[in-house]
Write a protein that holds these residues in place. Structure first.
Motif, PDB file in Angstrom:
ATOM      1  N   GLU A  22       0.877  -1.019  -0.033  1.00  0.00           N
ATOM      2  CA  GLU A  22       0.057  -0.026   0.018  1.00  0.00           C
ATOM      3  C   GLU A  22       0.848   1.114   0.005  1.00  0.00           C
ATOM      4  OE1 GLU A  22      -2.474   0.120   3.423  1.00  0.00           O
ATOM      5  OE2 GLU A  22      -0.763  -0.234   4.775  1.00  0.00           O
ATOM      6  N   ALA A  23       0.319   2.372  -0.479  1.00  0.00           N
ATOM      7  CA  ALA A  23       1.032   3.473  -0.424  1.00  0.00           C
ATOM      8  C   ALA A  23       0.572   4.487   1.035  1.00  0.00           C
ATOM      9  CB  ALA A  23       0.868   4.213  -1.589  1.00  0.00           C
ATOM     10  N   ARG A  24       1.071   4.194   2.234  1.00  0.00           N
ATOM     11  CA  ARG A  24       0.356   4.682   3.254  1.00  0.00           C
ATOM     12  C   ARG A  24       1.703   5.544   3.705  1.00  0.00           C
ATOM     13  NH1 ARG A  24      -3.762   3.002   7.509  1.00  0.00           N
ATOM     14  NH2 ARG A  24      -4.506   2.297   5.526  1.00  0.00           N
ATOM     15  N   GLY A  25       1.273   6.630   4.198  1.00  0.00           N
ATOM     16  CA  GLY A  25       2.451   7.631   4.763  1.00  0.00           C
ATOM     17  C   GLY A  25       3.223   8.282   3.788  1.00  0.00           C
ATOM     18  N   ASP A  26       4.198   9.060   3.977  1.00  0.00           N
ATOM     19  CA  ASP A  26       4.841   9.653   3.057  1.00  0.00           C
ATOM     20  C   ASP A  26       5.734   8.536   2.291  1.00  0.00           C
ATOM     21  OD1 ASP A  26       4.344  12.122   3.858  1.00  0.00           O
ATOM     22  OD2 ASP A  26       5.580  12.204   5.655  1.00  0.00           O
ATOM     23  N   PRO A  27       5.894   9.039   0.856  1.00  0.00           N
ATOM     24  CA  PRO A  27       6.628   8.075   0.062  1.00  0.00           C
ATOM     25  C   PRO A  27       8.135   8.159   0.511  1.00  0.00           C
ATOM     26  CG  PRO A  27       5.881  10.071  -0.977  1.00  0.00           C
ATOM     27  CD  PRO A  27       5.280  10.142   0.204  1.00  0.00           C
ATOM     28  N   ASP A  28       8.922   7.074   0.164  1.00  0.00           N
ATOM     29  CA  ASP A  28      10.250   7.035   0.466  1.00  0.00           C
ATOM     30  C   ASP A  28      11.120   7.955  -0.429  1.00  0.00           C
ATOM     31  OD1 ASP A  28      10.161   4.736   2.524  1.00  0.00           O
ATOM     32  OD2 ASP A  28       9.345   3.437   0.816  1.00  0.00           O
ATOM     33  N   ARG A  29      10.875   8.130  -1.585  1.00  0.00           N
ATOM     34  CA  ARG A  29      11.527   8.702  -2.701  1.00  0.00           C
ATOM     35  C   ARG A  29      10.678   9.482  -3.391  1.00  0.00           C
ATOM     36  NH1 ARG A  29      15.433   3.758  -4.530  1.00  0.00           N
ATOM     37  NH2 ARG A  29      16.116   3.412  -2.497  1.00  0.00           N
ATOM     38  N   ILE A  30      10.856  10.807  -3.838  1.00  0.00           N
ATOM     39  CA  ILE A  30      10.077  11.380  -4.858  1.00  0.00           C
ATOM     40  C   ILE A  30      10.940  11.184  -6.202  1.00  0.00           C
ATOM     41  CG2 ILE A  30       9.289  13.918  -5.735  1.00  0.00           C
ATOM     42  CD1 ILE A  30       8.083  12.716  -3.101  1.00  0.00           C
ATOM     43  N   ILE A  31      10.332  10.974  -7.235  1.00  0.00           N
ATOM     44  CA  ILE A  31      11.094  10.602  -8.625  1.00  0.00           C
ATOM     45  C   ILE A  31      10.281  11.096  -9.760  1.00  0.00           C
ATOM     46  CG2 ILE A  31      12.006   8.381  -7.538  1.00  0.00           C
ATOM     47  CD1 ILE A  31       9.732   6.954  -9.134  1.00  0.00           C
ATOM     48  N   ASN A  32      10.402  11.009 -11.013  1.00  0.00           N
ATOM     49  CA  ASN A  32       9.966  11.628 -12.145  1.00  0.00           C
ATOM     50  C   ASN A  32       9.723  13.115 -11.976  1.00  0.00           C
ATOM     51  OD1 ASN A  32       7.892   8.628 -12.079  1.00  0.00           O
ATOM     52  ND2 ASN A  32       9.808   8.995 -13.337  1.00  0.00           N
ATOM     53  N   ASP A  33      10.809  13.961 -11.975  1.00  0.00           N
ATOM     54  CA  ASP A  33      10.814  15.311 -11.933  1.00  0.00           C
ATOM     55  C   ASP A  33       9.775  15.733 -10.835  1.00  0.00           C
ATOM     56  OD1 ASP A  33      11.596  17.749 -12.938  1.00  0.00           O
ATOM     57  OD2 ASP A  33       9.895  17.807 -14.373  1.00  0.00           O
ATOM     58  N   GLY A  34       9.772  15.051  -9.783  1.00  0.00           N
ATOM     59  CA  GLY A  34       8.867  15.339  -8.644  1.00  0.00           C
ATOM     60  C   GLY A  34       7.585  15.153  -8.680  1.00  0.00           C
ATOM     61  N   ARG A  35       7.169  14.520  -9.697  1.00  0.00           N
ATOM     62  CA  ARG A  35       5.743  14.254  -9.933  1.00  0.00           C
ATOM     63  C   ARG A  35       5.386  12.719  -9.316  1.00  0.00           C
ATOM     64  NH1 ARG A  35       6.068  15.689 -16.187  1.00  0.00           N
ATOM     65  NH2 ARG A  35       6.577  13.517 -15.929  1.00  0.00           N
ATOM     66  N   CYS A  36       5.985  11.879  -8.852  1.00  0.00           N
ATOM     67  CA  CYS A  36       5.684  10.763  -8.366  1.00  0.00           C
ATOM     68  C   CYS A  36       6.496  10.394  -6.990  1.00  0.00           C
ATOM     69  CB  CYS A  36       6.140   9.602  -9.404  1.00  0.00           C
ATOM     70  SG  CYS A  36       5.871   7.986  -8.965  1.00  0.00           S
ATOM     71  N   GLY A  37       5.721   9.805  -6.232  1.00  0.00           N
ATOM     72  CA  GLY A  37       6.251   9.435  -4.858  1.00  0.00           C
ATOM     73  C   GLY A  37       6.301   7.564  -4.859  1.00  0.00           C
ATOM     74  N   ARG A  38       7.593   7.414  -4.636  1.00  0.00           N
ATOM     75  CA  ARG A  38       7.833   5.669  -4.745  1.00  0.00           C
ATOM     76  C   ARG A  38       7.892   5.310  -3.320  1.00  0.00           C
ATOM     77  NH1 ARG A  38      12.474   2.761  -8.028  1.00  0.00           N
ATOM     78  NH2 ARG A  38      12.439   0.689  -6.779  1.00  0.00           N
TER      79      ARG A  38
END
Length: 174
Positions: A22-38
């Motif tokens: 699941e995508a719960r909480g803050d993402p571990d990394r921000i990718i794709n020019d800042g448009r995606c949380g991994r």
């Protein structure tokens, strides 16, 4: 018939059996020019020394409350992950291993946006979508060894929706 009460799927409650995706909480990394949380590395995938990862698509028949559970299965050579391709909730049943046979199962409902990864050797129920079309991406071991054991209960379990699942139960009926 023995009765189980399904409860919402949480990482803590499911930890003895595997991982909640699941995508719960803050993402571990921000990718794709800042448009995606991994949300990085959320499952312990295991394909054994002679297996490889494979992605299959399953289409399962839907179930309705209460759900009868006559058997569980496990995969001794690798993990198995289920991700709903439609985003609908689904029933998840898992049981501890007690000297080679399943103990008393636990029942959960994976909410929209959740998937599960059963660790290698974990007893679990068969695919049980609560809504059509019942499409799942399944990541598991591909190999030559027989990677399936089934256990049929002497008396099936009946799973009922717990009170905190009222929204998914009423949504299923509509």
């Amino acid at each position: 018939m023995r009765t189980l009460v399904a409860r919402p799927l949480t990482a803590k409650a499911f930890a003895p059996f595997g991982d909640v995706l699941e995508a719960r909480g803050d993402p571990d990394r921000i990718i794709n020019d800042g448009r995606c949380g991994r949300f990085h590395d959320r499952a312990r995938l295991d394909f054994g020394p002679e297996g490889r990862a494979g992605i299959s698509v399953f289409r399962g028949e839907t179930v309705a409350w209460p759900v009868e559970i006559p058997l569980v299965e496990r995969h001794p050579d690798g993990s198995q992950a289920f991700v709903s391709m439609s985003g609908h909730p689904f029933l998840v049943v898992a049981a501890p291993d007690e000297s080679g046979v399943p103990g008393t199962p636990c029942a959960f409902v994976a909410a929209s946006g959740q998937g599960v990864n059963f660790h290698r050797g974990t007893w679990h129920g068969v695919l049980a979508p609560l809504h059509a079309p019942g499409l799942f991406a399944v990541v598991d071991r591909i190999g030559d060894s027989p990677n399936l054991e089934e256990h049929w209960f002497d008396s099936p379990y009946l799973v009922e929706a717990g009170a905190e699942l009222a929204d998914s139960v009423s949504a299923q009926a509509s």
